[in-house]
Each structure stands twice: as C-alpha cells, then as structure tokens.
Design a protein around this motif. Structure first.
Motif, PDB file in Angstrom:
ATOM      1  N   THR A 175       0.462  -1.072  -0.417  1.00 15.91           N
ATOM      2  CA  THR A 175       0.256  -0.265  -0.084  1.00 15.91           C
ATOM      3  C   THR A 175       0.382   1.059  -0.202  1.00 15.91           C
ATOM      4  O   THR A 175       0.760   2.327  -0.779  1.00 15.91           O
ATOM      5  CB  THR A 175      -0.986   0.171   1.503  1.00 15.91           C
ATOM      6  OG1 THR A 175      -1.511  -1.373   1.001  1.00 15.91           O
ATOM      7  CG2 THR A 175      -1.257   1.498   1.060  1.00 15.91           C
ATOM      8  N   GLU A 176       1.712   1.607   0.923  1.00 18.95           N
ATOM      9  CA  GLU A 176       3.364   2.365   0.425  1.00 18.95           C
ATOM     10  C   GLU A 176       3.574   3.082  -0.309  1.00 18.95           C
ATOM     11  O   GLU A 176       4.054   4.083  -0.929  1.00 18.95           O
ATOM     12  CB  GLU A 176       3.695   1.685   1.516  1.00 18.95           C
ATOM     13  CG  GLU A 176       3.723   2.411   3.833  1.00 18.95           C
ATOM     14  CD  GLU A 176       2.844   3.716   2.749  1.00 18.95           C
ATOM     15  OE1 GLU A 176       3.860   5.119   3.230  1.00 18.95           O
ATOM     16  OE2 GLU A 176       1.947   3.846   3.849  1.00 18.95           O
ATOM     17  N   ALA A 177       4.448   1.380  -1.432  1.00 21.72           N
ATOM     18  CA  ALA A 177       4.937   1.489  -2.564  1.00 21.72           C
ATOM     19  C   ALA A 177       3.538   2.527  -3.449  1.00 21.72           C
ATOM     20  O   ALA A 177       4.239   2.918  -4.273  1.00 21.72           O
ATOM     21  CB  ALA A 177       5.551   0.388  -2.778  1.00 21.72           C
ATOM     22  N   VAL A 178       2.348   2.158  -3.587  1.00 20.62           N
ATOM     23  CA  VAL A 178       1.152   2.476  -4.369  1.00 20.62           C
ATOM     24  C   VAL A 178       0.539   3.584  -4.056  1.00 20.62           C
ATOM     25  O   VAL A 178       0.488   4.258  -4.685  1.00 20.62           O
ATOM     26  CB  VAL A 178       0.355   1.646  -4.025  1.00 20.62           C
ATOM     27  CG1 VAL A 178      -1.220   1.842  -4.998  1.00 20.62           C
ATOM     28  CG2 VAL A 178       0.105   0.149  -5.003  1.00 20.62           C
ATOM     29  N   LYS A 179       0.660   3.941  -2.660  1.00 21.75           N
ATOM     30  CA  LYS A 179       1.132   5.584  -2.480  1.00 21.75           C
ATOM     31  C   LYS A 179       1.834   6.497  -3.283  1.00 21.75           C
ATOM     32  O   LYS A 179       1.811   7.520  -3.560  1.00 21.75           O
ATOM     33  CB  LYS A 179       0.338   5.680  -0.818  1.00 21.75           C
ATOM     34  CG  LYS A 179      -0.560   5.022  -0.553  1.00 21.75           C
ATOM     35  CD  LYS A 179      -0.147   4.541   1.437  1.00 21.75           C
ATOM     36  CE  LYS A 179       0.153   6.460   1.602  1.00 21.75           C
ATOM     37  NZ  LYS A 179      -0.054   5.078   3.515  1.00 21.75           N
TER      38      LYS A 179
ATOM     39  N   PHE B  46      -0.688   9.470  -4.139  1.00 19.96           N
ATOM     40  CA  PHE B  46      -2.235   9.846  -3.275  1.00 19.96           C
ATOM     41  C   PHE B  46      -1.871   9.669  -1.571  1.00 19.96           C
ATOM     42  O   PHE B  46      -0.858   8.731  -1.235  1.00 19.96           O
ATOM     43  CB  PHE B  46      -3.216   8.730  -3.682  1.00 19.96           C
ATOM     44  CG  PHE B  46      -3.645   8.962  -4.907  1.00 19.96           C
ATOM     45  CD1 PHE B  46      -3.710  11.547  -5.324  1.00 19.96           C
ATOM     46  CD2 PHE B  46      -4.582   8.780  -5.834  1.00 19.96           C
ATOM     47  CE1 PHE B  46      -4.342  11.318  -7.137  1.00 19.96           C
ATOM     48  CE2 PHE B  46      -5.052   9.201  -7.671  1.00 19.96           C
ATOM     49  CZ  PHE B  46      -4.445  10.598  -7.078  1.00 19.96           C
ATOM     50  N   GLY B  47      -2.757  10.207  -0.603  1.00 22.34           N
ATOM     51  CA  GLY B  47      -2.316   9.842   0.452  1.00 22.34           C
ATOM     52  C   GLY B  47      -1.278  10.542   1.202  1.00 22.34           C
ATOM     53  O   GLY B  47      -0.554  11.335   0.893  1.00 22.34           O
ATOM     54  N   GLU B  48      -1.074   9.847   2.412  1.00 19.42           N
ATOM     55  CA  GLU B  48       0.138  10.452   3.778  1.00 19.42           C
ATOM     56  C   GLU B  48       1.127   9.380   3.354  1.00 19.42           C
ATOM     57  O   GLU B  48       0.686   7.943   4.646  1.00 19.42           O
ATOM     58  CB  GLU B  48      -0.702  10.758   4.304  1.00 19.42           C
ATOM     59  CG  GLU B  48       0.821  11.117   5.369  1.00 19.42           C
ATOM     60  CD  GLU B  48      -0.446  11.552   7.113  1.00 19.42           C
ATOM     61  OE1 GLU B  48       0.556  12.020   7.858  1.00 19.42           O
ATOM     62  OE2 GLU B  48      -1.055  11.604   7.385  1.00 19.42           O
ATOM     63  N   PRO B  49       2.118   9.033   3.235  1.00 16.37           N
ATOM     64  CA  PRO B  49       3.151   8.072   3.133  1.00 16.37           C
ATOM     65  C   PRO B  49       4.012   8.328   4.445  1.00 16.37           C
ATOM     66  O   PRO B  49       3.779   9.109   5.279  1.00 16.37           O
ATOM     67  CB  PRO B  49       4.395   8.687   1.595  1.00 16.37           C
ATOM     68  CG  PRO B  49       3.970   9.747   2.011  1.00 16.37           C
ATOM     69  CD  PRO B  49       2.720  10.352   2.295  1.00 16.37           C
TER      70      PRO B  49
END
Ligand SMILES: [Zn+2]
Length: 87
Positions: free
Chosen positions: A4-8, A13-16
């Motif tokens: 999920t972190e890699a995709v973000k 998008f999002g808060e890594p």
C-alpha cells in the motif's frame, strides 16, 4: 501495508509513512507510530555523505559486501575477486 505504501508513493496520493516508523505488536494486536528524524551524520543521507556511489550493488549484494582474506571488504569494481561461499 508495504505494498500500500508503494502504491501511494507511485500514484502520489495519501500520506506516505515518511519520517515515521509503524510498529505492530501481533500478540497484543496493537500498532504504534514513532516519529523519526534524519540523522545529520548519516554516511548516506547526512549533511556530508561519504557513501556517494551505490553502483556496486547492481553487481549483486554478495560481491558488494564480501569480506576478503585481509578482513577488508572486497570490491568487484576494483577488480578484487569476491569470496565465494564454501571456498
Ligand atoms: Zn541516512
């Protein structure tokens, strides 16, 4: 969670999870977050980095991290043969 972190990061998008360490206690089923600050003395990303070339790792971590007979690291880039397991 790592995927999920890699995709973000890839999609922006999002808060890594940059500057934070997330720990998971499976026995207690708890998460904990710790803020991490950059080490100014880090040899890789500090103010005066001494590690500036990572190209040796492209040839394989075994060669990059091999220890020679003299106790010093060997370098494939310098022409020294890397120690082989079992030899
Ligand atoms: Zn660093």
């Amino acid at each position: 969670m790592q995927a999920t972190e890699a995709v973000k990061l890839l999609v922006g998008f999002g808060e890594p999870l940059i500057g934070r360490l997330l720990t998971f206690d499976a026995l207690g089923m708890r998460f904990r977050e710790v803020k991490l600050r950059r080490d100014p003395n880090c040899p890789l990303c500090g103010k005066t980095p001494t590690i500036t070339d990572l190209s040796i790792h492209a040839e394989g971590a075994g060669q990059a991290c091999a220890i020679g007979d003299n106790g010093q690291g060997t370098s494939a880039a310098a022409g020294a043969p890397a120690a082989k397991p079992g030899s």
